[in-house]
Design a protein around this motif. Structure first.
Motif: not given
Length: 188
Positions: A148-165
């Motif tokens: 869960d990403l809360q207000e003020g937080e950031m998620l960083v990843f690469t699409n080479f490894m992950w699919t995001f939903e």
């Protein structure tokens, strides 16, 4: 994200973003590359959608759209900044997305189809539940990641490894911006 001006204002929410798109001459004619919502507007027109959500009769909705028109990408950049941990040698976002929802509850993940390598999701208001699914061959040894990403937080990843939903936030008002930046090997 604490130093971002948009995080230190109470009147942000969707009004600032919708007014940006409805009043800026460069953005009036822009068409998102991708627009997904649960509301029927009779077209895939972003302007029709943004006008519709201002009606008091409209509730329980979600939307996400991708800006690929350079004017729209640049205009949305005023709502976010380069994170302090990202090297200045990494170019600015090539595309950006807006993810918004209001009192929308679902059990079905919404998928974002992104193109560039470095993906950053910044939660401006509310929250977003996410799922990162590893690509082959990592999927045989890497677990699916839920969070869960809360207000003020950031998620960083690469699409080479992950699919995001994601699940649009279940709070009353939710806004997140997702950026796509070309991230090639050798970039530092």
């Amino acid at each position: 994200m604490e130093s971002w001006p948009v995080m230190n204002t109470d009147d942000f929410w969707f009004d600032n973003i919708t007014q940006l798109y409805l009043q800026d001459e460069k953005l009036m004619d822009t068409v998102p590359c991708i627009l997904t919502t649960n509301l029927r507007t009779g077209s895939s027109d972003l302007h029709a959608f943004l006008k519709r959500i201002h009606s008091p009769k409209v509730d329980k909705w979600f939307v996400h759209w991708q800006n690929c028109d350079i004017n729209a990408v640049k205009a949305l950049r005023k709502f976010y900044q380069r994170p302090y941990f990202l090297s200045s040698s990494v170019s600015p976002a090539h595309f950006n997305w807006v993810l918004m929802s209001s009192d929308y509850n679902t059990k079905i993940y919404k998928k974002i189809i992104y193109y560039s390598g470095l993906i950053m999701l910044a939660q401006l208001r509310g929250s977003t539940a996410f799922r990162l699914t590893p690509h082959n061959p990592c999927n045989s040894s890497c677990p699916e990641l839920l969070g869960d990403l809360q207000e003020g937080e950031m998620l960083v990843f690469t699409n080479f490894m992950w699919t995001f939903e994601y699940f649009p936030g279940r709070n009353l008002d939710n806004v997140a911006i997702l950026t796509e930046t070309v991230w090639e090997e050798g970039s530092t």
